[in-house]
Scaffold this motif. Structure first.
Motif, mmCIF file in Angstrom:
data_model
loop_
_atom_site.group_PDB
_atom_site.id
_atom_site.type_symbol
_atom_site.label_atom_id
_atom_site.label_comp_id
_atom_site.label_asym_id
_atom_site.label_seq_id
_atom_site.Cartn_x
_atom_site.Cartn_y
_atom_site.Cartn_z
ATOM 1 N N GLY A 70 0.781 -1.235 0.000
ATOM 2 C CA GLY A 70 0.000 0.000 0.000
ATOM 3 C C GLY A 70 0.812 1.284 0.000
ATOM 4 O O GLY A 70 0.256 2.370 0.015
ATOM 5 N N GLN A 71 2.129 1.164 -0.028
ATOM 6 C CA GLN A 71 3.009 2.334 -0.026
ATOM 7 C C GLN A 71 3.587 2.547 -1.427
ATOM 8 O O GLN A 71 3.801 1.592 -2.159
ATOM 9 N N THR A 72 3.832 3.801 -1.766
ATOM 10 C CA THR A 72 4.420 4.136 -3.067
ATOM 11 C C THR A 72 5.916 4.339 -2.886
ATOM 12 O O THR A 72 6.343 5.169 -2.080
ATOM 13 N N HIS A 73 6.697 3.587 -3.642
ATOM 14 C CA HIS A 73 8.155 3.678 -3.567
ATOM 15 C C HIS A 73 8.693 4.250 -4.871
ATOM 16 O O HIS A 73 8.416 3.726 -5.949
ATOM 17 N N LEU A 74 9.451 5.324 -4.744
ATOM 18 C CA LEU A 74 10.098 5.980 -5.878
ATOM 19 C C LEU A 74 11.592 5.728 -5.766
ATOM 20 O O LEU A 74 12.219 6.161 -4.795
ATOM 21 N N ASP A 75 12.126 4.994 -6.711
ATOM 22 C CA ASP A 75 13.559 4.673 -6.706
ATOM 23 C C ASP A 75 13.998 4.100 -5.356
ATOM 24 O O ASP A 75 15.050 4.438 -4.818
ATOM 25 N N GLY A 76 13.144 3.246 -4.779
ATOM 26 C CA GLY A 76 13.462 2.569 -3.529
ATOM 27 C C GLY A 76 13.094 3.329 -2.265
ATOM 28 O O GLY A 76 13.196 2.794 -1.169
ATOM 29 N N GLU A 77 12.649 4.580 -2.378
ATOM 30 C CA GLU A 77 12.285 5.400 -1.221
ATOM 31 C C GLU A 77 10.765 5.437 -1.071
ATOM 32 O O GLU A 77 10.043 5.689 -2.040
ATOM 33 N N ASP A 78 10.277 5.211 0.136
ATOM 34 C CA ASP A 78 8.846 5.334 0.406
ATOM 35 C C ASP A 78 8.486 6.819 0.399
ATOM 36 O O ASP A 78 8.897 7.577 1.274
ATOM 37 N N VAL A 79 7.727 7.220 -0.613
ATOM 38 C CA VAL A 79 7.350 8.631 -0.763
ATOM 39 C C VAL A 79 5.843 8.833 -0.571
ATOM 40 O O VAL A 79 5.301 9.861 -0.964
ATOM 41 N N SER A 80 5.206 7.873 0.054
ATOM 42 C CA SER A 80 3.754 7.901 0.202
ATOM 43 C C SER A 80 3.246 9.196 0.812
ATOM 44 O O SER A 80 2.246 9.759 0.338
ATOM 45 N N GLY A 81 3.872 9.676 1.849
ATOM 46 C CA GLY A 81 3.460 10.926 2.481
ATOM 47 C C GLY A 81 3.840 12.149 1.675
ATOM 48 O O GLY A 81 3.066 13.101 1.548
ATOM 49 N N LEU A 82 5.027 12.116 1.111
ATOM 50 C CA LEU A 82 5.537 13.270 0.349
ATOM 51 C C LEU A 82 4.687 13.600 -0.875
ATOM 52 O O LEU A 82 4.517 14.770 -1.219
ATOM 53 N N ILE A 83 4.148 12.597 -1.530
ATOM 54 C CA ILE A 83 3.390 12.844 -2.769
ATOM 55 C C ILE A 83 1.977 13.350 -2.505
ATOM 56 O O ILE A 83 1.275 13.715 -3.442
ATOM 57 N N ARG A 84 1.577 13.385 -1.259
ATOM 58 C CA ARG A 84 0.224 13.866 -0.922
ATOM 59 C C ARG A 84 0.253 15.282 -0.365
ATOM 60 O O ARG A 84 -0.746 15.767 0.145
ATOM 61 N N THR A 85 1.381 15.958 -0.478
ATOM 62 C CA THR A 85 1.478 17.335 0.011
ATOM 63 C C THR A 85 0.924 18.311 -1.021
ATOM 64 O O THR A 85 0.800 17.978 -2.211
ATOM 65 N N ASN A 86 0.581 19.510 -0.581
ATOM 66 C CA ASN A 86 0.059 20.533 -1.499
ATOM 67 C C ASN A 86 1.063 20.872 -2.597
ATOM 68 O O ASN A 86 0.682 21.177 -3.718
ATOM 69 N N GLU A 87 2.344 20.878 -2.241
ATOM 70 C CA GLU A 87 3.387 21.232 -3.208
ATOM 71 C C GLU A 87 3.369 20.273 -4.403
ATOM 72 O O GLU A 87 3.551 20.688 -5.550
ATOM 73 N N ILE A 88 3.151 19.000 -4.149
ATOM 74 C CA ILE A 88 3.145 18.000 -5.217
ATOM 75 C C ILE A 88 1.748 17.896 -5.795
ATOM 76 O O ILE A 88 1.550 17.782 -6.960
#
Length: 88
Positions: A70-88
């Motif tokens: 259920g987590q999104t990994h970008l190039d091996g890094e869990d970015v699940s929280g980062l991709i849900r920010t207003n900036e993104i």
């Protein structure tokens, strides 16, 4: 491998139906919105201009996106929280 795509306008419950269908039939749920957000995060981090097709193509060739428990990994890094920010 069976793949099912559900298309339609935003806010109509596509993700809700897709998640329930995946659970019901034992399929992997792939959040395409998270994929696009992860790519946006990588482009932002690397200063890639979305209008520069060559730079985008190069970035895509060097990108790995996976869904793990259920987590999104970008190039091996869990970015699940980062991709849900207003900036993104």
């Amino acid at each position: 491998m069976l793949r099912v795509a559900i298309d339609g306008p935003s806010g109509t419950g596509k993700s809700t139906i897709a998640k329930a269908t995946a659970v019901r039939f034992g399929l992997e749920y792939i959040d395409t919105g998270a994929m696009y957000r992860a790519l946006g995060l990588k482009a932002l981090r690397n200063g890639v201009d979305a209008s520069d097709e060559d730079a985008v193509r190069e970035m895509l060739a060097a990108t790995s996106i996976d869904f793990v428990s259920g987590q999104t990994h970008l190039d091996g890094e869990d970015v699940s929280g980062l991709i849900r920010t207003n900036e993104i």
